[in-house]
Design a protein around this motif. Sequence first.
Motif, PDB file in Angstrom:
ATOM      1  N   VAL A 145      11.222  20.162  21.990  1.00 50.37           N
ATOM      2  CA  VAL A 145      11.169  18.898  21.253  1.00 50.37           C
ATOM      3  C   VAL A 145       9.753  18.715  20.728  1.00 50.37           C
ATOM      4  N   THR A 146       9.643  18.455  19.420  1.00 47.49           N
ATOM      5  CA  THR A 146       8.353  18.248  18.774  1.00 47.49           C
ATOM      6  C   THR A 146       8.139  16.754  18.580  1.00 47.49           C
ATOM      7  N   LEU A 147       6.964  16.260  19.006  1.00 46.67           N
ATOM      8  CA  LEU A 147       6.717  14.820  19.029  1.00 46.67           C
ATOM      9  C   LEU A 147       5.366  14.464  18.417  1.00 46.67           C
ATOM     10  N   GLN A 148       5.314  13.270  17.823  1.00 43.72           N
ATOM     11  CA  GLN A 148       4.050  12.732  17.327  1.00 43.72           C
ATOM     12  C   GLN A 148       4.085  11.215  17.385  1.00 43.72           C
ATOM     13  N   PRO A 149       3.108  10.591  18.061  1.00 49.70           N
ATOM     14  CA  PRO A 149       3.039   9.124  18.031  1.00 49.70           C
ATOM     15  C   PRO A 149       2.411   8.684  16.716  1.00 49.70           C
ATOM     16  N   LEU A 150       2.971   7.664  16.102  1.00 44.02           N
ATOM     17  CA  LEU A 150       2.399   7.201  14.850  1.00 44.02           C
ATOM     18  C   LEU A 150       1.026   6.581  15.056  1.00 44.02           C
ATOM     19  N   ALA A 151       0.690   6.245  16.327  1.00 39.39           N
ATOM     20  CA  ALA A 151      -0.609   5.630  16.621  1.00 39.39           C
ATOM     21  C   ALA A 151      -1.705   6.665  16.842  1.00 39.39           C
ATOM     22  N   GLY A 152      -1.361   7.918  17.113  1.00 37.89           N
ATOM     23  CA  GLY A 152      -2.384   8.929  17.339  1.00 37.89           C
ATOM     24  C   GLY A 152      -2.173   9.703  18.635  1.00 37.89           C
ATOM     25  N   GLN A 153      -2.631  10.945  18.643  1.00 35.49           N
ATOM     26  CA  GLN A 153      -2.370  11.855  19.756  1.00 35.49           C
ATOM     27  C   GLN A 153      -3.061  11.466  21.056  1.00 35.49           C
ATOM     28  N   SER A 154      -4.176  10.734  21.003  1.00 39.26           N
ATOM     29  CA  SER A 154      -4.952  10.438  22.204  1.00 39.26           C
ATOM     30  C   SER A 154      -4.385   9.283  23.017  1.00 39.26           C
ATOM     31  N   ASP A 155      -3.359   8.639  22.529  1.00 46.01           N
ATOM     32  CA  ASP A 155      -2.757   7.499  23.213  1.00 46.01           C
ATOM     33  C   ASP A 155      -2.337   7.875  24.628  1.00 46.01           C
ATOM     34  N   ASP A 156      -2.748   7.067  25.621  1.00 44.37           N
ATOM     35  CA  ASP A 156      -2.450   7.371  27.027  1.00 44.37           C
ATOM     36  C   ASP A 156      -0.953   7.411  27.290  1.00 44.37           C
ATOM     37  N   PHE A 157      -0.217   6.511  26.653  1.00 39.35           N
ATOM     38  CA  PHE A 157       1.219   6.480  26.878  1.00 39.35           C
ATOM     39  C   PHE A 157       1.868   7.768  26.375  1.00 39.35           C
ATOM     40  N   PHE A 158       1.426   8.240  25.222  1.00 45.50           N
ATOM     41  CA  PHE A 158       1.990   9.478  24.686  1.00 45.50           C
ATOM     42  C   PHE A 158       1.724  10.650  25.626  1.00 45.50           C
ATOM     43  N   GLN A 159       0.555  10.686  26.209  1.00 48.35           N
ATOM     44  CA  GLN A 159       0.250  11.757  27.161  1.00 48.35           C
ATOM     45  C   GLN A 159       1.171  11.690  28.372  1.00 48.35           C
ATOM     46  N   ALA A 160       1.496  10.466  28.804  1.00 44.66           N
ATOM     47  CA  ALA A 160       2.429  10.307  29.927  1.00 44.66           C
ATOM     48  C   ALA A 160       3.828  10.782  29.547  1.00 44.66           C
ATOM     49  N   VAL A 161       4.221  10.536  28.292  1.00 45.84           N
ATOM     50  CA  VAL A 161       5.519  11.002  27.804  1.00 45.84           C
ATOM     51  C   VAL A 161       5.563  12.528  27.793  1.00 45.84           C
ATOM     52  N   LEU A 162       4.497  13.152  27.303  1.00 51.86           N
ATOM     53  CA  LEU A 162       4.438  14.611  27.293  1.00 51.86           C
ATOM     54  C   LEU A 162       4.568  15.179  28.705  1.00 51.86           C
ATOM     55  N   THR A 163       3.917  14.532  29.654  1.00 52.11           N
ATOM     56  CA  THR A 163       3.990  14.983  31.042  1.00 52.11           C
ATOM     57  C   THR A 163       5.413  14.879  31.578  1.00 52.11           C
ATOM     58  N   ALA A 164       6.059  13.736  31.321  1.00 59.24           N
ATOM     59  CA  ALA A 164       7.430  13.539  31.790  1.00 59.24           C
ATOM     60  C   ALA A 164       8.375  14.558  31.172  1.00 59.24           C
ATOM     61  N   PHE A 165       8.224  14.805  29.878  1.00 62.32           N
ATOM     62  CA  PHE A 165       9.092  15.764  29.202  1.00 62.32           C
ATOM     63  C   PHE A 165       8.843  17.181  29.715  1.00 62.32           C
ATOM     64  N   HIS A 166       7.594  17.498  29.994  1.00 65.15           N
ATOM     65  CA  HIS A 166       7.277  18.819  30.545  1.00 65.15           C
ATOM     66  C   HIS A 166       7.904  18.983  31.922  1.00 65.15           C
TER      67      HIS A 166
END
Length: 314
Positions: A145-166
Amino acid sequence: MKIAIAGAGAMGGRFGTMLATTDNQVMFIDSWADHVQAINDRGLQVHVGNAVTPHWIPAALPQDVHGSFDLIILFTKAMGIAPMLESLRSIITRTTHVMVLANGIGNIEQVEKFVPGRQIIAGVTVWSSELDGPGEITLTGAGNVTLQPLAGQSDDFFQAVLTAFHQAGLNPIASDDVLAAIWKKAALNCVLNTYTALLDCNVGEFGRLPNHETLIDGVLNEFAVVAHHEHIDFDLDAARQLILAQFAPGGNSAHYPSMYQDLAKGRPTEIDFLNGFIAAKGAASNIPTPVNRLLTQLIHGKEVLSKQSVRIPA
């Protein structure tokens, strides 16, 4: 985090069961009452090969959902995005993130009518799954699954999502240009979903047709011209190779794409967000798209006929 899967069909079911293997709290939301009831009564029955495993994940109709979620993953059909988000307005807060993974083009614009861009994660996936009936899915192949937050890659929440998906084994990929990935997947869908639905076959059977490359190129050549006009970084050869890779034994060759499944069960398809989208964009910009226009009309014709005779694949 608390995760809601809005649209618990084939793909929503697959993502939900995989995410439920992590420490995150998962809930299914779906408008199909029989499906919701079946999941709550006997768990989501997941078929993999000859094995069937029940996954006990709570499910609810949209109107019965209360509280709030950290992440809502949209897996409705493209035409169902707005109705689903409308029904969930009461549980969407300023901290709720919405991820859209539905097939088709133009989905991000639909989500932006309900939540600001800083709360949206756009994505595309090549995982596959099939909905067999109320409370039952069959998993086929592997994917990412390829993902991008519209707010930017450094967003802490997005990093948590990547971790959960991994942790769930979903093989997430962070992208700097998710639109390119979305259009690439849409190109695959414009070919495989549409042709398998029209020819009444699975992916591998389509790939064994002697003229399959001619059929593929007819769609992709028009798609590439429209993508270029829309300033999308679309690699025609890469899209073509992605499609050809689906024919390999042991991959997705046995898969019946969602458009085939929808027609087999008398449901409307996403054709207007795939080939129909390309045809409409072409018409608006004076770009000839006769192949995609014809395929769109043929699928609409089959939608009418499928309501008269619902067929289930053997």
